[in-house]
Design an enzyme around this catalytic site. Structure first.
Site, PDB file in Angstrom:
ATOM      1  N   GLY A  33     -11.640  55.965 -96.737  1.00 29.84           N
ATOM      2  CA  GLY A  33     -12.840  56.321 -96.520  1.00 29.84           C
ATOM      3  C   GLY A  33     -12.525  57.545 -95.340  1.00 29.84           C
ATOM      4  O   GLY A  33     -11.503  57.916 -94.999  1.00 29.84           O
ATOM      5  N   LYS A  39     -11.614  52.478 -91.154  1.00 28.52           N
ATOM      6  CA  LYS A  39     -10.739  51.848 -91.743  1.00 28.52           C
ATOM      7  C   LYS A  39      -9.647  50.917 -91.219  1.00 28.52           C
ATOM      8  O   LYS A  39      -9.464  49.770 -91.165  1.00 28.52           O
ATOM      9  CB  LYS A  39      -9.886  52.914 -92.526  1.00 28.52           C
ATOM     10  N   SER A 107      -6.896  59.001 -97.476  1.00 34.49           N
ATOM     11  CA  SER A 107      -6.595  58.910 -99.172  1.00 34.49           C
ATOM     12  C   SER A 107      -7.405  59.589 -99.817  1.00 34.49           C
ATOM     13  O   SER A 107      -8.370  58.665-100.711  1.00 34.49           O
ATOM     14  CB  SER A 107      -6.075  57.541 -99.598  1.00 34.49           C
TER      15      SER A 107
END
Ligand code: PPS
Length: 199
Positions: A33, A39, A107
């Site tokens: 995210g 996260k 990511s």
């Protein structure tokens, strides 16, 4: 590049034996995210819950890993891909150790996340999308990075000057701007139970 002169040494203590000792399965719980989407907060809160249930866990966190294993990497697309590749390899070792490893990395690229999924195996890769509108992340701006990115002081900032590709096939979407932290932990732990990873 992989050396052609190395031969895999098989351990006598297998993953299955480690999992039996641990009393639960190993798995990679991959939180993705935007920066500020929650996260790390969620990964650590899930770890806390699992730890209290006697599970063996470990959190790999973007900011922390970039102090060591990935200290040489910046935030270009290529550097982010290499970051995720290394983290995937490290996480795979934890899964082999029978540990529930929780990762908190932006990511941003689907291909990089897919590569990790293929590396550890789809059954062991639990992708969780911490969905949070950019405006909310920017409003939170816990680290003051969005403000600096808007001012042009940080290049390639995710959501501002660098892309984020939302997962197309995550196991779970957690709307972190809607659910409380406690509710978010509940849905993640319920998923791990439903998958037979923890009891
Ligand atoms: S990535 O994209 O997965 O390689 O990024 P990651 O390793 O998770 O690192 C994200 C944290 O680095 C800080 N930071 C930045 N984020 C995004 N873009 C740029 N340019 C950037 N520069 C520094 C930021 O604190 C991120 O942490 P989180 O927890 O995501 O807010």
């Amino acid at each position: 590049m992989k050396s052609s002169n190395t031969i895999w040494h098989h351990a006598t203590v297998t993953r299955a034996r480690r999992e039996k000792l641990n009393g639960h399965k190993g798995a990679l719980v991959w939180f993705t995210g935007l920066s500020g989407s929650g996260k790390s907060t969620l990964a650590h809160a899930v770890e806390e819950r699992l730890h209290q249930e006697n599970c063996r866990t470990f959190v790999l966190d973007g900011d922390n890993v970039r102090h060591g294993l990935c200290a040489d990497l910046g935030f270009s697309d290529e550097a982010r891909s290499e970051n995720i590749r290394r983290v995937g390899e490290a996480a795979k070792l934890f899964v082999e150790a029978g540990i529930v490893v929780l990762t908190a990395f932006i990511s941003p690229f689907e291909d990089d996340r897919d590569r990790v999924r293929n590396l550890v195996g789809a059954g062991d890769f639990i992708e969780i999308y911490c969905q949070c509108p950019l405006e909310v992340c920017e409003e939170r701006d816990v680290k003051g990075l969005y403000k600096r990115a808007r001012a042009g002081e940080i290049a390639h900032f995710t959501g501002i000057s660098s892309p984020y590709e939302p997962p197309r096939s995550s196991c779970l979407v957690v709307e972190t701007s809607v659910l409380s932290l406690e509710e978010s932990v509940d849905v993640v732990v319920a998923l791990l139970q439903a998958r037979g990873i923890v009891s």
